[in-house]
Scaffold this active site. Structure first.
Site, short mmCIF file in Angstrom:
data_model
loop_
_atom_site.label_atom_id
_atom_site.label_comp_id
_atom_site.label_asym_id
_atom_site.label_seq_id
_atom_site.Cartn_x
_atom_site.Cartn_y
_atom_site.Cartn_z
N ASP A 101 0.90 -1.14 -0.07
CA ASP A 101 -0.11 0.01 -0.08
C ASP A 101 0.88 1.20 -0.02
OD1 ASP A 101 0.72 -0.76 2.64
OD2 ASP A 101 -0.39 0.79 3.33
N GLU A 130 -0.07 -1.00 5.61
CA GLU A 130 1.23 -0.60 6.58
C GLU A 130 1.13 0.97 6.80
OE1 GLU A 130 5.26 1.19 7.47
OE2 GLU A 130 3.91 1.51 6.02
ZN LIG Z 1 6.79 1.66 4.42
#
Ligand SMILES: [Zn+2]
Length: 225
Positions: free
Chosen positions: A87, A150
């Site tokens: 992501d 994340e």
């Molecule tokens: Zn990262």
């Protein structure tokens, strides 16, 4: 085994893989989240894309709740985890070339996530591929653990470790690896200071157990701004 030569041979494929992954706009979109894609279609598409590359390479692949997954090589009890994420944060402004395309300039690839963390993720994947293709038998397992959230709270890793094995050792090649080699979560901090006669700029704060005399005294030991 000449690893340098093997890396040079893999270079153009590594770069085309990186560009392909950058081209997936894997930004969190909770308004479009579904059970299969809890962080929206972009992060899920990027996760699927990488897991497919693992399948293509003949590695052991598992998808975990649309939130994360892994790609594994080797056999044995021991498990080394390489923690990565696919992501990215929103593109923002000021790009000279479109952020979700991956453009090469001056020997570098530019695009959102090129450094954090699609570049390191693809590099780790290709390193595993090189080891696998070398035919060297591994008596432990190496697992690329891939998260899709994340940047927004680590829910990917929370979900992953609800059902999956915790590696005994691991590292996180995130962004400026090897400077960044470990991650334990994410913190959003707000620093504030009450107005007063002694109120100066917030410059540093000591870590607990070190100098506790306030700004200025902990310089060089805490975090400086
Ligand atoms: Zn990262």
């Amino acid at each position: 085994m000449d690893w340098k030569q093997s890396a040079e041979q893999a270079e153009s494929k590594l770069i085309s893989d990186l560009k392909a992954l950058i081209s997936i706009e894997s930004v969190l979109d909770e308004s479009a989240a579904t059970g299969e894609a809890p962080f929206g279609p972009g992060p899920k598409q990027a996760l699927d894309w990488l897991l497919d590359r693992g399948r293509e390479a003949g590695m052991t692949v598992k998808e975990v709740g649309g939130a994360a997954g892994h790609i594994e090589i080797g056999e044995g009890e021991g498990l080394l985890g390489i923690l990565c994420h696919v992501d990215v944060v929103p593109a923002g402004d000021g790009w000279e070339t479109p952020p979700f395309e991956g453009h090469e300039r001056n020997g570098k690839v530019y695009g959102r996530g090129a450094i954090d963390d699609k570049g390191p993720t693809i590099a780790a994947f290709h390193a595993m591929k090189m080891v696998k293709e070398s035919g060297i038998p591994l008596n432990e397992r190496v697992r690329l653990i891939v998260g899709a959230d994340e940047e927004s709270g680590f829910r990917c890793m929370k979900r992953y470790f609800e059902t999956e094995e915790m590696p005994e050792i691991g590292f996180a090649p995130d962004a400026d690896f090897p400077i960044i080699h470990a991650e334990k979560g994410i913190a959003d901090l707000v620093f504030s200071q009450l107005p007063g006669e002694d109120a100066g700029p917030l410059r540093s704060f000591p870590f607990r157990g070190q100098d506790e005399h306030g700004p200025g005294h902990g310089e060089g030991r805490g975090v400086a701004f």
